[in-house]
Write an enzyme that holds these catalytic residues in place. Structure first.
Site, short mmCIF file in Angstrom:
data_model
loop_
_atom_site.label_atom_id
_atom_site.label_comp_id
_atom_site.label_asym_id
_atom_site.label_seq_id
_atom_site.Cartn_x
_atom_site.Cartn_y
_atom_site.Cartn_z
N CYS A 1 34.74 48.29 39.39
CA CYS A 1 35.43 47.04 39.05
C CYS A 1 34.47 45.87 39.19
O CYS A 1 34.21 45.40 40.30
CB CYS A 1 36.64 46.85 39.97
SG CYS A 1 37.49 45.29 39.72
N CYS B 1 36.02 42.60 40.64
CA CYS B 1 36.25 42.61 42.09
C CYS B 1 34.95 42.34 42.85
O CYS B 1 34.93 41.58 43.81
CB CYS B 1 36.76 43.97 42.55
SG CYS B 1 38.15 44.60 41.62
N ASP B 2 33.89 42.98 42.44
CA ASP B 2 32.71 43.05 43.30
C ASP B 2 31.50 42.26 42.80
O ASP B 2 30.52 42.11 43.53
CB ASP B 2 32.29 44.53 43.45
CG ASP B 2 33.39 45.35 44.11
OD1 ASP B 2 34.16 44.77 44.88
OD2 ASP B 2 33.47 46.56 43.85
#
Lengths: 106, 403
Positions: free
Chosen positions: B134, B137-138
């Protein structure tokens, strides 16, 4: 929950007495935001039996990497400055967090 | 006993949410079971610029939040639970969650898909330690660090571009010949023009290496057979998805890859069980096709529910015998024959007649294996069971049938 950053991480987490749980999150991490109310609820429920901190990784990237956090969400448990437990990844559910808290709670 | 929903939707991604909107708006008692926040995989997509009517600037989380609000406005219930087991053959259908059991007349399975793993050494151990599925997200954790992106489909190329905003170096590992990617042409051309992207062609990842964090990957050139150790801090894997259909194994028909097989009405082979979105065996997996699936599934489910209820009430429940005449409204001669039964019914108290347009009622066609080429046909039902049938309708034969 105590919002911790690169300035006070050492003092609030590594130097603290007893077990400290740190919720590493980021504003872009949907799953982190979704977990947050549950994490706060757990912090209330187990207050006094464990110390609860959170780190917004968006302003504390180097701190996150120094703690080997390179993916969110990550829930880490520390004791005497050492990491003793860890939950990481998109699959984390509130029940998993509570189960781990129970394991470490006084 | 728990409340019985008309329609239970498993999964709160775009497919499930669209089904929720259509179901609730059709005044069905509709529930959407979702373990986390609604939005599904789409919610973790930063830029979503191909949903009709919502151009550049649209985010996956914003669009799916609007869909969830829309479903709630029409009265869909959001149930926060994880689906754990299914019992879909009987009626009502039972859905067991971790927190409770839910009952429904019809079920739409829309649990979606999850990122496919590479399946190489180090991948599991270093998840969250540099291995990610993801980018949204990161990505910002990789500011000033080096990352690789594995894959060359739409997701891989788009997420690689997103990563260039944060990472120092972004290298895309592509299994194909130079210049060939699986992504759509527009994305591909934009990516080829992007000087911030580096490419490794004819290459696969053999292992992800590192002790506590990712330090490198071992790449293999499949053309020359040579291997090299390539330093990187992050490995973003976008090599497609796999359906979350374990719960349906042995319950409904799945493709060899595990996707749910449906017809054009999004029906599975099991009565009253529908599917929508990425978990389905389909040609194009996009938000727009997932919402279309959801709309079709909810519409078909509504029709199924109404037909089942009417059938229960008029044919299966009555204590007295029931004659059911199946007819084809476009066949004049046949429809006239149904008139003979009307005549026969005059003055009969302890008998009722139900006429069914067999060309439109899918439920009975399937349940009673009706041959629509041989209409009209009359069935005699008693206490919910077929006792006799008659194809060549005349007064004398009807009298004999009912005797």
């Amino acid at each position: 929950m105590i919002a911790v950053n690169k300035e006070n991480f050492e003092q609030e987490v590594l130097q603290a007495d007893g077990v400290v749980m740190v919720d590493w999150w980021g504003p872009k991490c949907e799953h982190c935001m979704e977990l947050m109310p549950s994490v706060e609820e757990l912090a209330g429920k187990y207050q006094g039996r464990l110390k609860f901190c959170s780190v917004d990784t968006s302003g504390n990237r180097r701190l996150a990497i120094s703690q080997k956090v390179l993916g969110l969400p990550a829930i880490l448990f520390y004791k005497d400055g050492q990491k003793i437990g860890e939950l990481a990844g998109q699959e984390i559910q509130p029940e998993d967090i509570e189960a781990t808290i129970k394991q470490y709670a006084k | 006993m728990a409340d019985v929903y008309d329609l239970l939707i498993l999964g709160g991604g775009p497919g499930g949410l669209a089904a929720g909107i259509y179901g609730a708006r059709a005044k069905l008692k509709t529930g959407i079971i979702e373990k986390g926040k609604p939005g599904g995989q789409a919610a973790t997509t930063e830029e979503l610029e191909n949903y009709p009517g919502f151009g550049p600037g649209t985010t996956g989380s914003g669009l799916t939040k609007a869909m969830a609000d829309h479903a709630a406005q029409f009265g869909a219930d959001f149930i926060k639970d994880t689906v754990a087991a299914l019992d879909l053959t009987g009626s009502p259908k039972k859905v067991k969650g971790k927190k409770g059991e839910y009952l429904a007349k019809a079920v739409i399975f829309a649990l979606g898909a999850e990122p496919r793993m590479l399946g190489v050494p180090g991948e599991g151990k270093l998840r969250g330690k540099g291995v990610s599925y993801c980018a949204t997200c990161d990505a910002d954790l990789f500011t000033e660090l080096d990352v690789i992106v594995v894959g060359s489909g739409d997701a891989a190329i788009e997420e690689a571009e997103y990563l260039t905003r944060f990472a120092e170096n972004v290298t895309i590992i592509v299994i194909h010949e130079e210049g060939k990617v699986d992504a759509n042409k527009v994305s591909a051309e934009r990516a080829f023009q992007d000087p911030r992207l580096n490419w490794k062609w004819n290459s696969i990842v053999k292992s992800i290496n590192g002790d506590e964090l990712v330090e490198s990957v071992t790449l293999k050139n499949i053309k020359t057979g040579t291997e090299e150790e390539f330093s990187t801090n992050g490995v973003f894997i976008f090599i497609g998805t796999q359906p979350k259909t374990e719960l349906l194994q042995g319950i409904v028909e799945l493709s060899p890859q595990g996707y749910v097989l449906t017809n054009k009405k999004m029906e599975t082979n099991l009565e009253g069980v529908f599917a929508a979105g990425d978990c389905c065996d389909k040609y194009l997996r996009q938000v727009v096709t997932a919402t279309a699936d959801g709309a079709i599934a909810a519409f078909a489910a509504e029709k199924y529910i109404r037909e089942t209820e009417l059938w229960e009430k008029e044919v299966l429940t009555p204590q007295h015998p029931v004659l059911v005449a199946f007819y084809n409204p476009t066949d004049m001669a046949g429809t006239e024959k149904v008139g003979i039964i009307d005549k026969f019914m005059q003055g009969k108290d302890n008998l009722s007649l139900v006429k069914v347009d067999a060309t439109r009622n899918e439920l009975v066609k399937k349940r009673y294996r009706l041959d629509t080429g041989k209409l009209p046909v009359v069935y005699l039902f008693q206490q919910g069971e077929v006792k006799a049938s008659l194809e060549d309708i005349n007064m004398k034969k009807i009298q004999e049938l009912v005797k």
